[in-house]
Scaffold this motif. Structure first.
Motif, short mmCIF file in Angstrom:
data_model
loop_
_atom_site.label_atom_id
_atom_site.label_comp_id
_atom_site.label_asym_id
_atom_site.label_seq_id
_atom_site.Cartn_x
_atom_site.Cartn_y
_atom_site.Cartn_z
N ALA A 38 46.91 48.75 36.59
CA ALA A 38 46.63 47.53 35.84
C ALA A 38 45.24 47.64 35.22
CB ALA A 38 46.70 46.30 36.74
N GLY A 39 45.03 46.90 34.15
CA GLY A 39 43.71 46.80 33.56
C GLY A 39 43.30 47.99 32.71
N LEU A 40 44.26 48.77 32.18
CA LEU A 40 43.90 49.83 31.25
C LEU A 40 43.18 49.24 30.04
CD1 LEU A 40 43.91 52.79 30.43
CD2 LEU A 40 46.23 52.47 29.54
N GLY A 47 47.64 41.27 35.46
CA GLY A 47 48.20 42.39 36.21
C GLY A 47 47.32 42.83 37.37
N LEU A 48 46.01 42.66 37.21
CA LEU A 48 45.09 42.99 38.30
C LEU A 48 45.39 42.13 39.52
CD1 LEU A 48 41.77 43.09 36.22
CD2 LEU A 48 43.05 45.08 37.03
N ASP A 163 52.96 50.33 33.83
CA ASP A 163 51.61 50.07 33.35
C ASP A 163 51.49 48.57 33.06
OD1 ASP A 163 49.05 50.39 32.37
OD2 ASP A 163 49.68 51.18 30.43
N LEU A 164 50.68 47.84 33.85
CA LEU A 164 50.61 46.38 33.77
C LEU A 164 49.57 45.95 32.76
CD1 LEU A 164 52.08 47.02 36.48
CD2 LEU A 164 51.00 44.98 37.42
N HIS A 165 50.00 45.14 31.80
CA HIS A 165 49.15 44.61 30.73
C HIS A 165 49.38 43.10 30.61
CE1 HIS A 165 47.70 48.35 28.59
NE2 HIS A 165 48.61 48.86 29.40
N GLU A 238 54.14 43.40 30.40
CA GLU A 238 53.19 42.45 29.84
C GLU A 238 53.29 41.12 30.60
OE1 GLU A 238 51.04 42.91 27.25
OE2 GLU A 238 51.70 44.87 26.50
N TYR A 239 52.29 40.86 31.43
CA TYR A 239 52.30 39.66 32.27
C TYR A 239 51.65 38.47 31.55
CZ TYR A 239 54.24 42.07 36.29
OH TYR A 239 55.09 42.75 37.13
#
Length: 374
Positions: A38-40, A47-48, A163-165, A238-239
């Motif tokens: 998370a957090g890229l 996402g964090l 991959d959480l965005h 995508e949250y």
């Protein structure tokens, strides 16, 4: 759980950052491997919090012996971007040294270097070892490229890459490669995401595509159908929107993400039946990314998630340097679709991204291979 701390290259005297990695499960496990980060984009925070709620669930599953495979989790993927506090705002999307978007330009591979005639019976471990060795031979020349190399190297170990965005102000949705939409739609349904966007692996690709591309290229080079089974599933999740940092939401999201890991065979044990939702699938070529044509105040007439018809008036730009009744520019939908994303900006300039309308038919003005930029 094992904790690994990887120092990044020092960007300036007296300054050093580090990447934190959590590993769940035994290295000797032969089960599937999942990678989550998370957090890229370091200004995208929901996402964090989701991963913070997921960690105790994974710790419990590991303590109970319910891990069939391994999980690699990076709780904050971009320490470089997180340091970008500029006049009280974390920017975190672009590298300030001029190297562009943190979610673009990951290392690439020349599958021609792989001895295709010597492909092992089990393509997964053999090809992963080739990719690992190829990465280890690289010599990036700056901190950001080194970070990208580390992240991609971790993801290349995995059978599932998440991959959480988040977006600006939007409903929860996901992205996947177009040829993986069936598997990805199952994951999106368990997550409770109502929309899935599909994209080709040609042109501009993000982190998820970078983890998948070498497999895709090898399949194209060999025609070996076994690769379809060995190939990882890679998705961007995508949250919702940037301010949706909420414990109740994140707790539910983490439970759903744990259900996904069970669905993928990474976690075993009796779990409640997954809560599926209906998922609408749109190719990116059918998503109209709307940019402000003029400067002024942005006022929406329709709400997030509402369905629009082509030509429907859904927003105005109010020209504050003109007098009524000639001070409003009507914005009209260019396609039938769902109003999927809204900008939080209310004073906009020409070229500012202000909305997304997700349809089902490819749009003539969309440029292939550009993700959502055009």
């Amino acid at each position: 759980m094992q904790t690994e701390t990887i120092p990044l290259w020092s960007p300036a005297p007296g300054t050093r950052r580090e990447l934190l990695v959590y590993r769940f499960g035994s290295d000797a496990s032969t089960g599937p491997v999942a990678y989550l980060q998370a957090g890229l984009h370091a200004d995208e925070w929901p996402g964090l919090l989701v991963l913070q709620h997921l960690i105790p669930l994974l710790t419990k599953a590991e303590a109970e012996g319910r891990l069939k495979g391994r999980i690699i989790l990076v709780p904050f993927a971009n320490p470089v971007g997180m340091s970008q506090n500029i006049f009280g705002y974390v920017t975190g999307r672009f590298d300030l040294t001029g190297r562009g978007n943190f979610n673009r330009n990951f290392p690439t591979f020349n599958v021609g270097e792989f001895e295709i005639d010597a492909l092992p019976d089990d393509l997964g471990p053999g090809f992963r070892e080739f990719l690992k060795q190829s990465l280890q031979s690289r010599y990036p020349d700056n901190e950001t490229d080194y970070l990208k190399q580390l992240l991609l190297g971790l993801a290349l170990e995995a059978d599932f890459v998440f991959d959480l965005h988040c977006d600006d102000y939007t409903a929860a949705h996901a992205y996947c490669a177009d040829f993986q939409q069936a598997k990805a739609a199952e994951v999106a349904g368990i997550l409770g995401f109502t929309h899935l966007f599909t994209e080709p692996l040609d042109g501009v690709i993000a982190f998820d595509g970078s983890a998948l591309k070498p497999w895709y290229d090898l399949l194209a080079a060999t025609g070996n159908t076994q690769l379809a089974a060995e190939m990882p599933l890679a998705m961007t999740l995508e949250y919702r929107g940037q301010i949706d940092v909420d414990d109740a939401l994140a707790e539910d999201d983490a439970e759903r993400l744990a259900s996904v890991l069970q669905h993928c065979g990474v976690i075993a044990g009796v779990q409640p039946e997954p809560r599926f939702c209906e998922v609408e699938i749109s190719p990116l070529q059918a998503v109209d990314t709307v940019y402000a044509p003029e400067t002024g105040l942005l006022v929406f007439r329709r709400q997030l998630g509402e369905r629009l018809k082509t030509g429907e008036h859904y927003a105005d730009i109010v020209r504050i340097d003109q007098l009524p009744p000639h001070n409003r520019l009507a914005l009209r939908a260019r396609t039938d679709g769902v109003l999927m994303g809204l900008s939080h900006r209310r004073l906009v300039r020409p070229g500012d991204q202000i909305a997304k309308v997700a349809g089902t038919e490819a749009l003539a003005h969309r440029r292939p291979g550009s993700l959502l930029q055009i």
